[in-house]
Scaffold this motif. Structure first.
Motif, PDB file in Angstrom:
ATOM      1  N   ARG A 231       3.590  -1.295   3.579  1.00 27.97           N
ATOM      2  CA  ARG A 231       1.928  -0.875   3.576  1.00 27.97           C
ATOM      3  C   ARG A 231       1.527  -1.599   2.405  1.00 27.97           C
ATOM      4  N   LEU A 232      -0.049  -1.857   2.596  1.00 20.48           N
ATOM      5  CA  LEU A 232      -0.353  -2.924   1.333  1.00 20.48           C
ATOM      6  C   LEU A 232      -0.713  -1.363   0.406  1.00 20.48           C
ATOM      7  N   VAL A 233       0.087  -2.043  -1.014  1.00 24.70           N
ATOM      8  CA  VAL A 233      -0.282  -0.561  -1.877  1.00 24.70           C
ATOM      9  C   VAL A 233      -1.249  -1.123  -3.157  1.00 24.70           C
ATOM     10  N   ALA A 234      -1.420  -2.001  -3.719  1.00 22.77           N
ATOM     11  CA  ALA A 234      -2.372  -3.057  -4.756  1.00 22.77           C
ATOM     12  C   ALA A 234      -2.850  -4.097  -4.628  1.00 22.77           C
ATOM     13  N   GLN A 235      -3.932  -4.158  -4.937  1.00 19.11           N
ATOM     14  CA  GLN A 235      -4.355  -5.328  -5.635  1.00 19.11           C
ATOM     15  C   GLN A 235      -4.949  -5.928  -6.488  1.00 19.11           C
ATOM     16  N   SER A 236      -5.330  -6.878  -7.105  1.00 19.71           N
ATOM     17  CA  SER A 236      -6.013  -7.123  -7.816  1.00 19.71           C
ATOM     18  C   SER A 236      -6.501  -9.004  -7.980  1.00 19.71           C
ATOM     19  N   ARG A 237      -7.713  -9.274  -8.393  1.00 19.75           N
ATOM     20  CA  ARG A 237      -8.317 -10.077  -9.295  1.00 19.75           C
ATOM     21  C   ARG A 237      -8.378 -10.421 -10.676  1.00 19.75           C
TER      22      ARG A 237
ATOM     23  N   ARG B  48      15.167   2.209 -11.545  1.00 14.78           N
ATOM     24  CA  ARG B  48      13.458   2.797 -11.255  1.00 14.78           C
ATOM     25  C   ARG B  48      12.692   2.453  -9.835  1.00 14.78           C
ATOM     26  N   GLU B  49      11.882   3.498  -8.816  1.00 14.20           N
ATOM     27  CA  GLU B  49      11.813   2.991  -7.861  1.00 14.20           C
ATOM     28  C   GLU B  49       9.734   3.229  -8.806  1.00 14.20           C
ATOM     29  N   PRO B  50       8.922   2.834  -7.711  1.00 10.59           N
ATOM     30  CA  PRO B  50       7.724   2.016  -8.260  1.00 10.59           C
ATOM     31  C   PRO B  50       6.886   3.382  -7.715  1.00 10.59           C
ATOM     32  N   ASP B  51       5.745   3.130  -8.818  1.00  7.92           N
ATOM     33  CA  ASP B  51       5.289   4.405  -8.397  1.00  7.92           C
ATOM     34  C   ASP B  51       3.995   3.853  -8.639  1.00  7.92           C
ATOM     35  N   PRO B  52       2.656   4.836  -8.658  1.00  9.37           N
ATOM     36  CA  PRO B  52       1.342   4.356  -8.748  1.00  9.37           C
ATOM     37  C   PRO B  52       0.808   3.890  -9.394  1.00  9.37           C
ATOM     38  N   LEU B  53       1.709   4.571 -10.740  1.00 12.48           N
ATOM     39  CA  LEU B  53       1.236   4.053 -12.494  1.00 12.48           C
ATOM     40  C   LEU B  53       1.497   1.985 -11.982  1.00 12.48           C
ATOM     41  N   SER B  54       2.819   2.559 -12.335  1.00  7.61           N
ATOM     42  CA  SER B  54       3.678   1.463 -12.253  1.00  7.61           C
ATOM     43  C   SER B  54       3.947  -0.134 -11.852  1.00  7.61           C
TER      44      SER B  54
ATOM     45  N   VAL C 285      -5.295   0.488  -6.759  1.00  6.56           N
ATOM     46  CA  VAL C 285      -3.652   1.182  -6.215  1.00  6.56           C
ATOM     47  C   VAL C 285      -4.841   1.659  -5.373  1.00  6.56           C
ATOM     48  N   ARG C 286      -3.827   1.161  -3.888  1.00  9.09           N
ATOM     49  CA  ARG C 286      -4.209   2.013  -2.791  1.00  9.09           C
ATOM     50  C   ARG C 286      -3.454   2.751  -2.123  1.00  9.09           C
TER      51      ARG C 286
ATOM     52  N   THR D 128      -9.069   2.222 -10.064  1.00  7.06           N
ATOM     53  CA  THR D 128      -9.174   0.956 -10.341  1.00  7.06           C
ATOM     54  C   THR D 128      -8.995   0.787 -11.951  1.00  7.06           C
ATOM     55  N   TRP D 129      -8.807  -0.370 -12.256  1.00  4.04           N
ATOM     56  CA  TRP D 129      -8.461  -1.042 -13.739  1.00  4.04           C
ATOM     57  C   TRP D 129      -9.251  -2.101 -13.745  1.00  4.04           C
ATOM     58  N   SER D 130     -10.221  -2.002 -14.705  1.00  6.76           N
ATOM     59  CA  SER D 130     -10.528  -3.669 -15.084  1.00  6.76           C
ATOM     60  C   SER D 130     -10.661  -3.275 -16.447  1.00  6.76           C
TER      61      SER D 130
END
Length: 269
Positions: free
Chosen positions: A254-260, A183-189, A219-220, A58-60
């Motif tokens: 697959r859902l890998v990330a979400q935000s508000r 560049r391929e995606p990863d959790p940080l990106s 990040v899911r 999580t990042w808030s």
């Protein structure tokens, strides 16, 4: 190194802070993209927490002032280290100006990714080759927008009327994205991808900059290689404030990330 890895590179200082450099290649208008700042700040947290807590969960944070090209100082403070997660506060400054501060929870995202008991299915929209490339945007949209050159972005034709002065009013933008250099995606990106698309406020007739006030992202899962699908939506606009919900799916659906986020937009009278 890739453009993204160069942009988030940090060096540690003796006082426990980290130094980096922001480039206008990641700017939109006069400000450096908030998604890049979120990823860059998380790099410092990764270095501060245990090695097995390598992924942002999580990042808030609250954005206090626009970041500009130039040197940046990142100060992480580990608040708690547990068996499966660590939480830290991180503050980003440029000179005497604080740009944002956030709480970041780190862990091994793969250990929380299974089993999938409920998920948000990927929406149906045109394949990549039938979507509109950001490189085809009107010249005015590319002015001072080095950020657009960092991504290969393809938008669903049904949600790009705003670029031609005809917003749909639905409050939704959909499409595909990947890094332009391969560049391929990863959790940080994923933190950067969550804030890479044009603001959904554009589809409601907003004009000009749409600054983020507060942002919370999750990040899911570790994303598979390939294109990412993104959907932005908003359901409530009051005065000049609106929420923007983002969902990101990888190439397997697959859902890998979400935000508000809460953002401020300007609307024609």
């Amino acid at each position: 190194m890739t453009d993204f890895d160069d942009a988030i590179a940090l060096t540690s200082a003796a006082d426990g802070t980290y130094r980096g450099s922001l480039s206008d290649e990641w700017s939109i208008g006069e400000a450096v993209n908030g998604g890049l700042l979120m990823a860059l700040s998380t790099v410092a947290v990764v270095d501060a927490v245990p090695e097995h807590h390598a992924h942002p969960l999580t990042w808030s944070g609250v954005f206090l002032s626009p970041a500009v090209p130039g040197e940046v100082t990142v100060a992480p403070t580990v608040l708690r280290t547990g068996r499966t997660m660590s939480t830290a506060e991180v503050i980003v400054r440029q000179g005497d100006s604080e740009r944002f501060r956030a709480l970041v929870t780190m862990g091994d995202v793969s250990s929380h990714a299974e089993p999938v008991r409920k998920h948000s299915p990927m929406p149906t929209f045109p394949d990549v080759e039938h979507c509109v490339s950001a490189s085809e945007a009107p010249p005015s949209a590319l002015t001072k927008s080095g950020l657009l050159q960092r991504f290969d972005m393809r938008l669903d034709p049904a949600t790009v009327g705003w670029a031609l002065g005809d917003p749909s009013g639905m409050g939704e933008i959909r499409g595909w994205i990947r890094f332009a250099d391969g560049r391929e995606p990863d959790p940080l990106s994923l933190l950067t991808f969550l804030d890479a698309f044009p603001p959904v406020a554009f589809d409601l007739g907003s004009v000009g900059w749409v600054p983020t006030i507060e942002f919370t992202g999750y990040v899911r899962a570790v994303p598979a290689a390939g294109w990412l699908a993104i959907r932005l939506r908003t359901s409530t606009v009051t005065g000049n404030l609106l929420e923007e919900d983002a969902e990101v799916w990888d190439s397997t659906g697959r859902l890998v990330a979400q935000s508000r986020q809460l953002a401020s937009a300007r609307f024609a009278a």
